[in-house]
Design a protein around this motif. Structure first.
Motif, PDB file in Angstrom:
ATOM      1  N   GLY A  76       0.919  -1.354  -0.041  1.00 41.96           N
ATOM      2  CA  GLY A  76      -0.025  -0.052  -0.121  1.00 41.96           C
ATOM      3  C   GLY A  76       0.925   1.269   0.186  1.00 41.96           C
ATOM      4  O   GLY A  76       2.038   1.196  -0.159  1.00 41.96           O
ATOM      5  N   VAL A  77       0.135   2.410   0.250  1.00 37.20           N
ATOM      6  CA  VAL A  77       0.826   3.757   0.325  1.00 37.20           C
ATOM      7  C   VAL A  77       1.256   4.007   1.783  1.00 37.20           C
ATOM      8  O   VAL A  77       0.559   3.896   2.486  1.00 37.20           O
ATOM      9  N   LEU A  78       2.252   4.749   1.674  1.00 35.91           N
ATOM     10  CA  LEU A  78       2.708   5.244   3.117  1.00 35.91           C
ATOM     11  C   LEU A  78       1.947   6.312   3.447  1.00 35.91           C
ATOM     12  O   LEU A  78       1.408   7.277   2.593  1.00 35.91           O
ATOM     13  N   PRO A  79       1.577   6.229   4.967  1.00 29.60           N
ATOM     14  CA  PRO A  79       0.946   7.508   5.244  1.00 29.60           C
ATOM     15  C   PRO A  79       1.356   8.666   4.797  1.00 29.60           C
ATOM     16  O   PRO A  79       2.472   9.266   5.106  1.00 29.60           O
ATOM     17  N   PRO A  80       0.514   9.566   4.043  1.00 24.20           N
ATOM     18  CA  PRO A  80       0.998  10.879   3.574  1.00 24.20           C
ATOM     19  C   PRO A  80       1.547  11.950   4.216  1.00 24.20           C
ATOM     20  O   PRO A  80       2.404  12.750   4.111  1.00 24.20           O
TER      21      PRO A  80
END
Length: 977
Positions: free
Chosen positions: A346-350
């Protein structure tokens, strides 16, 4: 009495008041006598020299009083080397006794049972041995007990549960090899229990431990725990720090486990736990979470994103999957975020870093996609960003390039693109920048951060020339820029980089001649310029680089002769293939180790046909053929004569042996043997010779058909054993024959005759440590009977070797009675078995101390230059600190890869390391470039500094081997020793 009543009231009052003062005066006088007697029994140590009979004990160093009576004695770290005198309990009001960090020998001092008011007892870091006595419950007034850092062994007795007032119990770093009792759970007032780093038999955590309702700190790292964590641990409502790392726990984390209301630290590192982290989390006061180095599976619970007090978050080295929970980038005080080596996606917490002052961010070796969070350095204190080996893409955030506090950036093995932010090159504190294996574009900068010592940008799409400004990159030690699109000449200014250790410019489009003045690269180990368009001659100066081990100039257009002085280098790897070189190759390379080093150079030749190069000989072959019959006739005659002589000698030798010479050999065994002296004596042949040294020759001898070998050291000096070798032989037999330790080479037996002495050891397949660390192997290394190409010891292996060798020396210094000084500790005397476990060897110079702590006088020069302690220059008396210095040099060898005598042209390794340290240079400059350092920089730095401490000029400033061992074990991550 009637007369007393007739006294005036004021006189009577004075008389009554004076009584307690007289009692106090008498008490002080008695305690002064006790303490002065104690001073004498301890040996009049410098720290207590000021104790005298003319002042009050309450004013003496280490002594504290309450109401005029001695209640506290603190003799911490004052070099006590004798047992505790029994007179100490004559101090009737003694409540506090601290004797930590001394050299007190013997078993647990049961004489202290007579100290009836003792509440605080600290005996840590001494030389106590044996088991804790079963009647320890007699110290019933104790509130604090610290026995850590000793050599206590056996079981911890169940009676320890009788110390009901105990609040702190420290038992870590001992040699307990039995069990620990469930009765510890009876200590209802216990707030701290520390039992880490002991070799208990495999045990489950007792259910009774859940009764420790006041427990705040539980440390059981590396205590052979098995089974599952008890579900009822959730009832320990006071727990703040929980450490069960380096064990063999299994099963899931209990469903109620994270419901601990007051838990502030959670450590479960390096176990074999399995199962999912529970999703029911009510521990809102959690400050530190460390579940690293387990086998945890499942996803990270969403509740972790709600822990507003979380400062330290570490779930690295597990099998976790899924995404980072929402809300983790909103935590207001988060400083450390470590989730590397999992299967997260997934995407790293922005917004990570936007709402807290993030210091450490490590997410490498996962499957993250998308962009690197833009605000990692928003708090202005970010030190480390490691996001390598993911699927991250797009550009590096511009704000990261303006982060002045950054020290390490590692983004290799991703899909980043675009230009590298200009500020990232010049960030003041940055020392490591690794961006290899991405798709970065753009050019190299002309300026670089002053402290930047490692730059790795290989396998990108960088273009342009290497600018002359590279000469200002003064701190650079590693520069890897392989497989880019760099073009033009290599500027002369690159020779200004005097600290370079590794230079990789291969796989580019560089052209022109090499700079001729490269003699300044005194520290260079690796030079790879292959796969370019470089031309002209190979500079002669390359042959003068003292530390060069790997040289690759292949696939270029170099011409002319190979400089003869290249043969003087201790190269482990050489490749000059696919060039236009001509002439004769240096004699040193005319062997099979370099059979692939000169391919596709049509004008090269050699004196022998070994390398399949043309013959350099200019003599006509007709001249040889003319005299060929005569040469053959002479050769046949020589062979016949030689064979006859050999047969005569062998017959004479066998007849002497069979006539009774074997009967003169005497075998003394120290272990059960499956061979006889005949198996050994008849096989001492040249074909079995594997080494020789100052005290004899060493043979590798097969003792059975299944492949078993032994190593035999033969001490033989012109058929007459001289006095010096005789003493060394006796010393080695005396010492090795009497001691047993897994990290000391095993002496199986000795075989002696009138003219020769043989020592038979277990065979160490991987030979000695120095052969692996230093350039004595050329192209290949031989292990046993198998030849392999040069292999570099990785850092975890080096760390295990350091710990193993330290364990052997610690046993000699602290567990042998009397203690043993080796006096010749060096990398060539540290042998390695098939699994690279270390053994201390060669005890020919070792001495037993007649009394613990008593120095030994040396009558002759002993040891090896480069490993000598400085005091050797002005005294012949040495103690265990002599070995500590030598071991410190070995630690520096392990970290730097340099030899003990090779600091630079004026200094040895220890002096060189100290000079670099005092000049304030980055430690990474000193590290062995062969090691994949970024993953182990912290451990390497710790070991490097420990090596410096061990090589301190003053013996008193050096730690003991026990302290060295504890330090290494404490800072090793997963060393399987």
């Amino acid at each position: 009495m009637s007369k007393l009543l007739q006294l005036r009231p004021e006189i009577l009052l004075f008389f009554l008041i004076s009584i307690p003062f007289n009692v106090i005066s008498e008490s002080i006088e008695t305690e002064r006598t006790v303490l002065l007697n104690l001073k004498q029994q301890l040996g009049n140590l410098p720290a207590i020299q000021s104790w005298n009979d003319s002042s009050s004990p309450c004013s003496w160093p280490g002594i504290n009083c309450t109401d005029g009576s001695v209640t506290s004695v603190s003799l911490h770290d004052i070099n006590i080397t004798v047992k505790i005198p029994s007179s100490i309990c004559k101090l009737k009001n003694l409540t506090f006794l601290d004797l930590a960090f001394n050299f007190i020998p013997g078993e647990f001092p049961t004489l202290l049972y007579n100290c009836s008011k003792l509440q605080h007892l600290d005996l840590s870091h001494n030389y106590f041995i044996g088991s804790i006595p079963g009647n320890i419950y007699q110290l019933s007034t104790l509130v604090y007990l610290d026995l850590s850092g000793n050599n206590f062994s056996g079981n911890i007795p169940p009676t320890i549960g009788g110390l009901r007032k105990l609040k702190e119990l420290h038992l870590q770093h001992n040699e307990f090899n039995g069990t620990f009792p469930a009765e510890i759970g009876n200590l209802s007032n216990l707030e701290l229990l520390w039992m880490a780093h002991n070799g208990f038999v495999p045990m489950k955590i007792p259910d009774r431990f859940t009764q420790l309702k006041k427990l705040k700190y539980l440390g059981m790292t590396e205590t052979s725990l098995i089974g599952e964590i008890p579900n009822d641990f959730a009832d320990l409502s006071s727990l703040e720090w929980f450490d069960l790392s380096k064990n063999n726990l299994e099963g899931p984390i209990p469903s109620r486990f994270l419901m601990l209301k007051n838990l502030t630290n959670l450590y479960l590192r390096n176990n074999e736990l399995s199962g999912q982290i529970p999703r029911t989390v009510e521990a809102w006061n959690l400050v530190e979470i460390d579940l690293s180095m387990n086998d945890l599976t499942g996803t990270i619970p969403e509740e972790f994103g709600m822990m507003k007090k979380l400062v330290f978050f570490n779930l690295c080295v597990n099998q976790l999957t899924g995404e980072i929970p929402a809300g983790m980038d909103q935590l207001p005080v988060l400083k450390t975020f470590l989730v590397f080596s999992n299967k997260l996606s997934g995407v790293l917490p922005p917004e990570l870093g936007l709402h807290s002052k993030l210091e450490y961010f490590e997410v490498w070796d996962n499957q993250f996609t998308g962009q690197l969070p833009k605000n990692l350095c928003a708090g202005g204190v970010l030190l480390r960003v490691v996001a390598s080996s993911n699927n991250l893409s797009r550009e590096i955030p511009a704000l990261l390039g303006n982060c002045s506090t950054l020290r390490t950036v590692q983004l290799q093995n991703n899909q980043f693109s675009g230009e590298i932010p200009p500020g990232l090159w010049t960030t003041f504190n940055l020392t490591v920048l690794i961006l290899s294996n991405n798709s970065f574009s753009g050019q190299l900068p002309s300026q670089l951060a002053r402290n930047l010592s490692m730059v790795k940008i290989s396998n990108n799409k960088l273009v342009g020339e290497i600018l002359i400004g590279i000469g200002s990159w003064s701190s650079l030690t590693v520069f890897e820029a392989s497989n880019n699109l760099f073009s033009g000449k290599i500027p002369e200014e690159i020779t200004y980089l005097s600290r370079l250790i590794t230079l990789h410019l291969d796989g580019n489009q560089l052209s022109g001649e090499l700079p001729s003045d490269i003699a300044s690269w005194k520290s260079l180990h690796t030079l790879d310029l292959s796969g370019n368009k470089l031309s002209g001659p190979i500079p002669v100066a390359i042959g003068s680089l003292p530390d060069l081990l790997k040289l690759d100039l292949s696939e270029n257009q170099f011409s002319g002769k190979i400089p003869a002085n290249l043969g003087n280098l201790k190269l482990t790897s050489l490749n000059l293939s696919s060039n236009k070189l001509s002439g004769k190759i240096p004699d040193e390379f005319d062997n099979l180790a370099y059979e692939n080093s000169f391919l596709n150079n049509s004008n090269l030749c050699a004196d022998t046909p070994i390398l399949n190069l043309p013959d350099c000989s200019s003599k006509p072959r007709k001249l040889i053929s003319k005299y060929l019959p005569l040469i053959l006739s002479l050769a046949v005659l020589i062979v016949i004569v030689t064979v006859l002589l050999i047969l005569f000698v062998m017959i004479d030798y066998r007849s002497k042996k069979r006539g009774g010479d074997l009967a003169t050999w005497k075998l003394t065994s120290f272990h059960r043997l499956d061979f006889t002296e005949e198996n050994i004596v008849y096989r001492l042949t040249k074909s079995n010779l594997i080494g020789s040294g100052g005290s004899g020759k060493v043979y590798k001898i097969a003792i059975n058909e299944s492949g078993g070998f032994v190593a035999v050291k033969r001490i033989w000096n012109n058929k007459k054993l001289d006095g010096k070798l005789e003493k060394e032989f006796i010393a080695e037999v005396e010492i090795l024959g009497s001691i047993r330790h897994a990290n000391i080479v095993k002496l199986l037996c000795c075989i002696s005759s009138e003219n020769s002495k043989l020592l038979v050891y277990e065979f160490m397949e991987n030979q000695s440590l120095d052969r692996w660390l230093h350039g004595k192997k050329k192209k290949s290394t031989t292990i046993g009977t198998n030849s392999i190409y040069h292999i570099v010891l990785d850092w975890p292996t080096r760390m295990r070797i350091a710990i193993g060798a330290a364990q052997g020396l610690c046993y000699m210094h602290h567990d042998c009675c009397p203690p043993i000084i080796h006096r010749d500790v060096k990398s060539s005397n540290i042998l390695l078995d098939s699994e690279f476990k270390a053994r201390i060897a060669d005890f020919g110079l070792a001495k037993m101390l007649t009394r613990q702590g008593e120095p030994h006088t040396m009558s002759a020069v002993a040891g090896t230059f480069g490993y000598f302690a400085p005091e050797y220059a002005y005294t012949t008396k040495v103690n265990e600190k002599f070995d500590v210095y030598s071991f410190g040099v070995v630690l520096l060898e392990l970290v730097t890869g340099r030899e003990a005598n090779c600091g630079d042209e004026h200094t040895n390794l220890a002096q060189w390391a100290w000079r670099h340290y005092t000049e304030g240079r980055p430690e990474v400059e000193m590290f062995d470039p062969e090691i994949d350092g970024p993953c182990h920089l912290e451990e390497m730095t710790v070991v490097y500094k420990l090596g410096l401490i061990c090589t301190s000029t003053l013996p008193s400033s050096r730690p003991s081997m026990k302290e060295v061992l504890l330090f290494l074990q404490r800072h090793s991550k997963k060393s399987d020793v």
